[in-house]
Every structure is written in structure tokens, then in C-alpha cells.
Design a protein around this motif. Structure first.
Motif, PDB file in Angstrom:
ATOM      1  N   LEU A 177      -0.929 -25.789  97.222  1.00 56.40           N
ATOM      2  CA  LEU A 177      -1.172 -26.364  95.685  1.00 56.40           C
ATOM      3  C   LEU A 177      -1.654 -27.915  95.872  1.00 56.40           C
ATOM      4  CD1 LEU A 177       1.815 -24.475  94.291  1.00 56.40           C
ATOM      5  CD2 LEU A 177      -0.527 -23.551  94.329  1.00 56.40           C
ATOM      6  N   VAL A 178      -1.159 -28.665  96.809  1.00 60.32           N
ATOM      7  CA  VAL A 178      -1.304 -29.884  96.761  1.00 60.32           C
ATOM      8  C   VAL A 178      -2.818 -30.121  97.289  1.00 60.32           C
ATOM      9  CG1 VAL A 178      -0.970 -32.001  98.214  1.00 60.32           C
ATOM     10  CG2 VAL A 178       1.111 -30.728  97.439  1.00 60.32           C
ATOM     11  N   CYS A 179      -3.530 -29.126  98.161  1.00 62.34           N
ATOM     12  CA  CYS A 179      -4.738 -29.171  98.518  1.00 62.34           C
ATOM     13  C   CYS A 179      -5.721 -29.030  97.596  1.00 62.34           C
ATOM     14  CB  CYS A 179      -4.869 -28.138  99.806  1.00 62.34           C
ATOM     15  SG  CYS A 179      -3.988 -28.522 101.376  1.00 62.34           S
ATOM     16  N   THR A 180      -5.207 -27.748  96.744  1.00 63.02           N
ATOM     17  CA  THR A 180      -6.237 -27.363  95.633  1.00 63.02           C
ATOM     18  C   THR A 180      -6.121 -28.564  94.564  1.00 63.02           C
ATOM     19  OG1 THR A 180      -6.801 -25.734  94.387  1.00 63.02           O
ATOM     20  CG2 THR A 180      -4.513 -25.961  94.045  1.00 63.02           C
ATOM     21  N   GLY A 181      -4.905 -29.227  94.283  1.00 64.34           N
ATOM     22  CA  GLY A 181      -4.892 -30.406  93.677  1.00 64.34           C
ATOM     23  C   GLY A 181      -5.894 -31.522  93.863  1.00 64.34           C
ATOM     24  N   ILE A 182      -5.903 -31.745  95.051  1.00 65.23           N
ATOM     25  CA  ILE A 182      -6.881 -32.790  95.733  1.00 65.23           C
ATOM     26  C   ILE A 182      -8.348 -32.390  95.499  1.00 65.23           C
ATOM     27  CG2 ILE A 182      -7.471 -33.724  98.031  1.00 65.23           C
ATOM     28  CD1 ILE A 182      -4.639 -33.614  98.718  1.00 65.23           C
ATOM     29  N   ALA A 183      -8.550 -31.117  95.614  1.00 63.63           N
ATOM     30  CA  ALA A 183      -9.866 -30.722  95.465  1.00 63.63           C
ATOM     31  C   ALA A 183     -10.634 -30.876  93.988  1.00 63.63           C
ATOM     32  CB  ALA A 183     -10.153 -29.222  95.878  1.00 63.63           C
ATOM     33  N   LYS A 184      -9.593 -30.798  93.360  1.00 63.81           N
ATOM     34  CA  LYS A 184      -9.880 -30.804  91.725  1.00 63.81           C
ATOM     35  C   LYS A 184      -9.545 -32.068  91.055  1.00 63.81           C
ATOM     36  CE  LYS A 184      -8.289 -25.867  91.304  1.00 63.81           C
ATOM     37  NZ  LYS A 184      -7.394 -25.124  90.632  1.00 63.81           N
ATOM     38  N   TRP A 185      -9.069 -33.071  91.856  1.00 63.48           N
ATOM     39  CA  TRP A 185      -8.732 -34.558  91.439  1.00 63.48           C
ATOM     40  C   TRP A 185      -9.867 -35.215  90.690  1.00 63.48           C
ATOM     41  CZ3 TRP A 185      -4.340 -36.732  90.965  1.00 63.48           C
ATOM     42  CH2 TRP A 185      -4.395 -38.314  90.769  1.00 63.48           C
ATOM     43  N   GLY A 186      -9.319 -35.586  89.619  1.00 65.49           N
ATOM     44  CA  GLY A 186     -10.540 -36.356  88.682  1.00 65.49           C
ATOM     45  C   GLY A 186     -11.486 -35.658  88.188  1.00 65.49           C
ATOM     46  N   MET A 187     -11.558 -34.250  88.128  1.00 66.48           N
ATOM     47  CA  MET A 187     -12.591 -33.439  87.657  1.00 66.48           C
ATOM     48  C   MET A 187     -11.948 -32.581  86.359  1.00 66.48           C
ATOM     49  SD  MET A 187     -15.008 -34.570  89.414  1.00 66.48           S
ATOM     50  CE  MET A 187     -16.448 -33.210  88.938  1.00 66.48           C
ATOM     51  N   PHE A 188     -10.844 -32.844  85.813  1.00 68.40           N
ATOM     52  CA  PHE A 188     -10.220 -32.454  84.667  1.00 68.40           C
ATOM     53  C   PHE A 188     -11.000 -32.771  83.372  1.00 68.40           C
ATOM     54  CE2 PHE A 188      -6.900 -31.457  87.845  1.00 68.40           C
ATOM     55  CZ  PHE A 188      -7.127 -30.203  87.859  1.00 68.40           C
ATOM     56  N   THR A 189     -11.035 -33.972  83.407  1.00 66.64           N
ATOM     57  CA  THR A 189     -11.681 -34.500  81.955  1.00 66.64           C
ATOM     58  C   THR A 189     -13.160 -34.482  82.018  1.00 66.64           C
ATOM     59  OG1 THR A 189     -11.601 -36.694  82.961  1.00 66.64           O
ATOM     60  CG2 THR A 189      -9.928 -36.112  81.746  1.00 66.64           C
ATOM     61  N   THR A 190     -13.631 -34.166  83.088  1.00 60.12           N
ATOM     62  CA  THR A 190     -15.350 -34.042  83.137  1.00 60.12           C
ATOM     63  C   THR A 190     -15.837 -32.691  82.263  1.00 60.12           C
ATOM     64  OG1 THR A 190     -15.476 -35.642  84.992  1.00 60.12           O
ATOM     65  CG2 THR A 190     -17.423 -34.209  84.435  1.00 60.12           C
ATOM     66  N   PRO A 191     -16.629 -32.613  81.607  1.00 64.67           N
ATOM     67  CA  PRO A 191     -16.897 -31.186  80.908  1.00 64.67           C
ATOM     68  C   PRO A 191     -17.895 -30.318  82.217  1.00 64.67           C
ATOM     69  CG  PRO A 191     -17.748 -32.880  79.590  1.00 64.67           C
ATOM     70  CD  PRO A 191     -17.143 -33.611  80.828  1.00 64.67           C
ATOM     71  N   PRO A 192     -17.407 -29.018  82.099  1.00 67.53           N
ATOM     72  CA  PRO A 192     -17.865 -28.139  83.072  1.00 67.53           C
ATOM     73  C   PRO A 192     -19.545 -28.368  83.303  1.00 67.53           C
ATOM     74  CG  PRO A 192     -16.061 -26.980  82.014  1.00 67.53           C
ATOM     75  CD  PRO A 192     -16.323 -28.305  81.280  1.00 67.53           C
ATOM     76  N   GLN A 193     -20.079 -28.350  82.306  1.00 67.96           N
ATOM     77  CA  GLN A 193     -21.458 -28.470  82.095  1.00 67.96           C
ATOM     78  C   GLN A 193     -21.857 -29.704  82.771  1.00 67.96           C
ATOM     79  OE1 GLN A 193     -19.776 -28.408  79.276  1.00 67.96           O
ATOM     80  NE2 GLN A 193     -20.114 -29.509  77.620  1.00 67.96           N
ATOM     81  N   HIS A 194     -21.302 -30.700  82.884  1.00 67.73           N
ATOM     82  CA  HIS A 194     -21.430 -31.875  83.864  1.00 67.73           C
ATOM     83  C   HIS A 194     -21.014 -31.971  85.192  1.00 67.73           C
ATOM     84  CE1 HIS A 194     -22.204 -33.407  79.341  1.00 67.73           C
ATOM     85  NE2 HIS A 194     -23.295 -33.686  80.101  1.00 67.73           N
ATOM     86  N   GLY A 195     -20.545 -30.727  85.549  1.00 69.25           N
ATOM     87  CA  GLY A 195     -19.980 -30.805  86.910  1.00 69.25           C
ATOM     88  C   GLY A 195     -18.378 -30.765  87.145  1.00 69.25           C
ATOM     89  N   GLY A 196     -17.726 -31.017  85.844  1.00 72.58           N
ATOM     90  CA  GLY A 196     -16.251 -31.035  85.927  1.00 72.58           C
ATOM     91  C   GLY A 196     -15.593 -29.643  86.316  1.00 72.58           C
ATOM     92  N   PHE A 197     -14.364 -29.630  86.459  1.00 69.53           N
ATOM     93  CA  PHE A 197     -13.621 -28.578  86.698  1.00 69.53           C
ATOM     94  C   PHE A 197     -13.712 -27.601  85.714  1.00 69.53           C
ATOM     95  CE2 PHE A 197      -9.541 -26.063  86.774  1.00 69.53           C
ATOM     96  CZ  PHE A 197      -9.905 -25.283  87.986  1.00 69.53           C
ATOM     97  N   ASP A 198     -14.061 -26.295  86.178  1.00 70.12           N
ATOM     98  CA  ASP A 198     -13.987 -25.094  85.414  1.00 70.12           C
ATOM     99  C   ASP A 198     -13.025 -24.186  85.568  1.00 70.12           C
ATOM    100  OD1 ASP A 198     -15.032 -22.980  83.936  1.00 70.12           O
ATOM    101  OD2 ASP A 198     -16.793 -22.576  84.678  1.00 70.12           O
ATOM    102  N   ASN A 199     -12.174 -24.330  84.555  1.00 71.66           N
ATOM    103  CA  ASN A 199     -10.931 -23.317  84.486  1.00 71.66           C
ATOM    104  C   ASN A 199     -11.145 -21.992  84.164  1.00 71.66           C
ATOM    105  OD1 ASN A 199      -8.083 -23.245  85.202  1.00 71.66           O
ATOM    106  ND2 ASN A 199      -7.669 -23.145  83.059  1.00 71.66           N
ATOM    107  N   ASN A 200     -12.364 -21.931  83.479  1.00 71.42           N
ATOM    108  CA  ASN A 200     -12.737 -20.199  83.202  1.00 71.42           C
ATOM    109  C   ASN A 200     -13.069 -19.499  84.438  1.00 71.42           C
ATOM    110  OD1 ASN A 200     -12.324 -20.324  80.442  1.00 71.42           O
ATOM    111  ND2 ASN A 200     -13.904 -21.515  80.344  1.00 71.42           N
ATOM    112  N   ASN A 201     -13.507 -20.377  85.634  1.00 71.08           N
ATOM    113  CA  ASN A 201     -14.243 -19.785  86.816  1.00 71.08           C
ATOM    114  C   ASN A 201     -13.927 -20.732  87.868  1.00 71.08           C
ATOM    115  OD1 ASN A 201     -15.578 -18.071  88.393  1.00 71.08           O
ATOM    116  ND2 ASN A 201     -17.486 -17.989  87.502  1.00 71.08           N
TER     117      ASN A 201
END
Length: 137
Positions: free
Chosen positions: A21-45
Motif C-alpha cells: 500500500l505504501v508503494c502504490t501510494g508512492i506511485a500515485k503521489w502528487g497525482m490526486f489533484t491533477t485531472p485524469p484528462q491531464h495525466g492525473g490519477f484515474d480512480n475509475n481505472n
């Protein structure tokens, strides 16, 4: 009546279970506020998003997968060592060593140090084998 205690080795199982879980958090770090259409984390997929990552994010995702892969053997080794009545101090020390090596492994994965990472992986695997056989008589 036999009473059991929550040993250091069991705490190490918890830490090892949280490591992916720590590793996946690192992978997603800083991408939660960026919209998916701009490369941010896509929680739908999320899995598709992770497979598109590069560099340290991709390596963090790979470290997550490897951490999940290492977990069943570690849990089994600790449980078997306890069932066989292995010396608790030895099991605790080996379990702590395993967790420490896995933390170093993740750091080396993130740092793109493949050769050294493989050596640390082998050492952690060896610690796991030692835990498994700690109670062998």
C-alpha cells in the motif's frame, strides 16, 4: 491453557502487509489533484493508469506487485516457525531483517538500482527461508 502473544514477528507481518500500500501510494503521489484528462490519477481505472506510468512511478508500481508476491511466503514462514516452536528471538530477528531488507529493496527499486536490488531481494528470500526452517528439528 496455552496463551499466545503478539510477537515482533507478527508485527513484521503487519508491516510487510502494509508495504504494498505504501508503494502504490508512492506511485500515485502528487497525482490526486491533477485531472485524469491531464495525466492525473484515474480512480475509475486505476490499474490502466498505473500501467501507463514511467520512471519512478512505474518502478513504485512494480515494487508494489513484488511486495504482494513476497507476502504469502513470509506470512507462511512466520506461522510455520511459530507452530514448530522455533526460538522466538531468532524468528523475531529474522522477520525484522526481512522487513528491513524489503524496505531497502523498495528504495533501490525507486532509485533504479536493479543489480543491487536483486541482491537485496535474494537476501530477503534467504531470510524467509531461514524463518521457515527456524523451528526445524
Amino acid at each position: 491453557m496455552l496463551t499466545a502473544s503478539f510477537t515482533l514477528a507478527y508485527w513484521c507481518v503487519l508491516i510487510a502487509a502494509l508495504l504494498p500500500l505504501v508503494c502504490t501510494g508512492i506511485a500515485k503521489w502528487g497525482m490526486f489533484t491533477t485531472p485524469p484528462q491531464h495525466g492525473g490519477f484515474d480512480n475509475n481505472n486505476p490499474r490502466a493508469w498505473l500501467t501507463q506510468q514511467t520512471d519512478w512511478r512505474a518502478r513504485a508500481n512494480a515494487a508494489q506487485a513484488n511486495s504482494f508476491e513476497a507476502l504469502p511466503f513470509f506470512i507462511g514462514a512466520v506461522v510455520i516457525a511459530h507452530q514448530l516452536g522455533a526460538q522466538q528471538g531468532l524468528v523475531n530477528a529474522l522477520a525484522a531483517l526481512f522487513v528491513l531488507l524489503r524496505l531497502v529493496y523498495v528504495g533501490l527499486y525507486l532509485g533504479n538500482k536493479a543489480g543491487l536490488r536483486s541482491v537485496v531481494w535474494m537476501l530477503a528470500f534467504g531470510a524467509n527461508i531461514a524463518i521457515l526452517f527456524a523451528g526445524y528439528r
